[in-house]
Design an enzyme around this catalytic site. Sequence first.
Site, mmCIF file in Angstrom:
data_model
loop_
_atom_site.group_PDB
_atom_site.id
_atom_site.type_symbol
_atom_site.label_atom_id
_atom_site.label_comp_id
_atom_site.label_asym_id
_atom_site.label_seq_id
_atom_site.Cartn_x
_atom_site.Cartn_y
_atom_site.Cartn_z
ATOM 1 N N CYS A 104 0.902 -1.151 0.000
ATOM 2 C CA CYS A 104 0.000 0.000 0.000
ATOM 3 C C CYS A 104 0.937 1.196 0.000
ATOM 4 O O CYS A 104 1.526 1.514 1.036
ATOM 5 C CB CYS A 104 -0.898 0.008 1.238
ATOM 6 N N CYS A 107 -0.426 4.226 2.371
ATOM 7 C CA CYS A 107 -0.493 4.102 3.833
ATOM 8 C C CYS A 107 -0.215 2.670 4.245
ATOM 9 O O CYS A 107 0.946 2.241 4.216
ATOM 10 C CB CYS A 107 -1.815 4.612 4.383
ATOM 11 N N SER A 108 -1.227 1.914 4.620
ATOM 12 C CA SER A 108 -0.967 0.588 5.158
ATOM 13 C C SER A 108 -2.128 -0.358 4.890
ATOM 14 O O SER A 108 -2.336 -1.298 5.648
ATOM 15 C CB SER A 108 -0.717 0.695 6.662
ATOM 16 N N CYS A 109 -2.907 -0.100 3.825
ATOM 17 C CA CYS A 109 -4.060 -0.953 3.526
ATOM 18 C C CYS A 109 -3.613 -2.399 3.353
ATOM 19 O O CYS A 109 -2.615 -2.674 2.683
ATOM 20 C CB CYS A 109 -4.761 -0.457 2.271
#
Lengths: 196, 93
Positions: A104, A107-109
């Site tokens: 991602c 971000c951090s999906c």
Amino acid sequence: MSEDHGSSLISARVRHVEALLEARGLLADGEIDTRIDEFAAGGTPANGARVVARAWVDAGFRERLLADANAALPEVGLSMAGGLQEQRLKVVANDVDEHHVLVCTLCSCYPIALLGPSPSWYKSEAYRSRVVRDPRSVLAEFGVTLPADTRISVWDASAESRYMVLPRRPEGTAALEEAALAALVTRKGLIGTALL
Amino acid sequence: MSRINDVGGMAGFPPIVEEPDEPRFHADWEAHVFALNGALIKRGVYDLDEFRDAQERLPVAEYLGSSYYERWFAAITTLLAEKGIATPAELEP
């Protein structure tokens, strides 16, 4: 150590905000602890592993999973609807010609329902910035060396879309049952930064 | 203009470091920040897109200088102030 000092500072700030929100009726007593416990009891890579093992032994499930993962997950008792919002899931299958890896960049999906909490390296700028530009060398750092003619596809998750890798079934596992196969599947295998 | 979180393809970050047997959270406060965010979204104080946006518009130096859950907490306090739940001063101990 300065990190400990920083940690106790933020720890006090978090406690303060929690107390303030409780006082203003925006947090119920014990709500935070309940949520922490629920999260601890939630998704783990064992869920993703179960999906993979089923796909290895059941060609029909594999086909349905790759066509519409959200619709296929309930067949193994799983769902993408457990979090704050339901996300679309696409499962991408590795084969001799193509290797998939997830990121991602923004971000951090990450598919927490199937993989549990993501590792810090997945959330780091180092990984997010490089894996899209130079996936082959990033994979090599993870110990994944692919033949030069293996195509690498990088899947960039977003707020609404999540991905999971369906790794190749290891050689010599024809005799293994589904549960034993699931035990071979690792978190990094499901992200694409490891081979099984 | 892209924001600092849009790092795909950017050069110059340190090497990727794997932490063996990484715990779910590295400190108790991280778990609390995680749970706090979920509780506030569930209550409709803000939504997930607003939460992401609040992280992505952090000042660049703060974004890069913060750990993952420090960013979360900064976004939460930003939104609580902007939504009029509390003043910035009230949010500090």
